[in-house]
Design an enzyme around this catalytic site. Structure first.
Site, mmCIF file in Angstrom:
data_model
loop_
_atom_site.group_PDB
_atom_site.id
_atom_site.type_symbol
_atom_site.label_atom_id
_atom_site.label_comp_id
_atom_site.label_asym_id
_atom_site.label_seq_id
_atom_site.Cartn_x
_atom_site.Cartn_y
_atom_site.Cartn_z
ATOM 1 N N HIS A 23 0.600 -1.043 0.231
ATOM 2 C CA HIS A 23 0.241 -0.430 0.232
ATOM 3 C C HIS A 23 1.047 1.370 0.030
ATOM 4 O O HIS A 23 1.925 1.349 0.260
ATOM 5 C CB HIS A 23 -0.923 0.153 1.283
ATOM 6 N N GLU B 158 -3.910 2.053 -6.885
ATOM 7 C CA GLU B 158 -3.398 2.778 -6.247
ATOM 8 C C GLU B 158 -2.870 4.419 -6.703
ATOM 9 O O GLU B 158 -1.843 4.277 -6.616
ATOM 10 C CB GLU B 158 -3.929 2.412 -4.770
ATOM 11 N N GLY C 252 -6.992 8.147 0.245
ATOM 12 C CA GLY C 252 -7.066 8.930 1.057
ATOM 13 C C GLY C 252 -8.021 10.465 1.207
ATOM 14 O O GLY C 252 -8.118 11.194 0.258
ATOM 15 N N SER D 48 -10.042 8.035 -3.486
ATOM 16 C CA SER D 48 -11.067 8.525 -3.793
ATOM 17 C C SER D 48 -12.701 7.515 -4.328
ATOM 18 O O SER D 48 -13.588 8.466 -5.043
ATOM 19 C CB SER D 48 -11.003 9.191 -3.709
#
Ligand code: PEP
Length: 255
Positions: free
Chosen positions: A97, A169, A175, A215
């Site tokens: 991540h 991502e 975030g 998002s």
């Protein structure tokens, strides 16, 4: 029928008790749910895994962990091994991540060792990849994705490919300060990743699920799913409420 994946990473937000409430509410919503074409998963914090594992046993929701060490055991204080995770009912592990890469300095070489360890233990590795805003602005997004895929998946065994999931991502899209990515931009990156995976693994590379995250919300999600190489969604904030998780998951995919 096409297969899809949908899941959420709870980061360092929900406590064990919060996770218990989330799962109980979600399982209530999912009563009678069965789908051979939609894989659901949740990735809570480490302290919540044991409770989550108990609650999710025999449910349609897979349990994931947010990280894992590559060694079976050893002098690695603060780390957890595949065996420790499996004992709790974990069948998936998120690796790479952007917060692990950019805050904790994890490299593609580290991730490669973790991916190989996960697959050796029959845990599904969910490899996260994505470029920063600077890399996007310099026009090297596809090069960066290719590097992360090729290094992360170095010597990945073909017989373990059915376990592998990948999440694209973009760092600039995820975030609280994330800017949602345009759907056509995402579609192009997924095409580039698919081409790279086919180069690496032949036709089997065509079947590796490619999820998109960053998002994602109920209004932009359908747009992302129109791309031929987007096989699912990996959602943060918009799925942290169990009812929203259920609504997003089940409204988006043909069951
Ligand atoms: C993430 O941080 O991985 C993520 C997808 O979060 P969000 O959906 O909240 O942008």
């Amino acid at each position: 029928m096409r297969n899809y994946c949908f899941g959420t990473n709870m980061k360092m937000y929900k406590t064990r008790r919060d996770t218990e409430i989330f799962i109980k509410t979600l399982l209530d919503q999912l009563k009678g749910f069965h789908s051979d074409s939609l894989e659901l998963f949740i990735i809570p914090s480490f302290p919540a895994l044991e409770t989550a594992g108990r609650l999710l046993k025999d449910s349609p929701v897979l349990l994931g962990a947010q990280n894992m060490h590559w060694a079976d055991e050893g002098q690695f204080s603060g780390e957890v091994s595949a065996r420790m995770l499996k004992e709790l009912g974990v069948s998936m592990v998120m690796l790479g991540h952007s917060e692990r890469r950019h805050i904790f300095g994890e490299t593609d070489a580290d991730l490669n060792k973790k991916l190989l360890a996960a697959v050796r233990s029959s845990i599904c590795p969910l490899l996260c990849v994505g470029e920063t805003k600077e890399e996007k602005d310099a026009g090297v997004s596809d090069e960066l994705l290719r590097m992360q895929l090729k290094q992360g998946l170095f010597q990945f065994p073909k017989e373990g490919l059915h376990l592998l999931r990948i999440a694209y991502e973009p760092v600039w899209a995820i975030g609280v300060s994330g800017v949602p990515a345009p759907a056509d931009y995402v579609a192009k990156r997924h095409d580039a990743m698919r081409a790279c995976l086919t180069e690496l693994f032949g036709t089997e590379g065509g079947a590796i699920p490619l999820l998109f995250g960053g998002s994602v919300n109920p209004s932009n999600a359908p747009g992302y799913l129109t791309a031929p190489n987007v096989d699912g969604l990996f959602v943060g904030r918009s799925a942290w409420d169990a009812e929203n998780y259920y609504k997003l998951a089940t409204s988006l995919f043909p069951l």
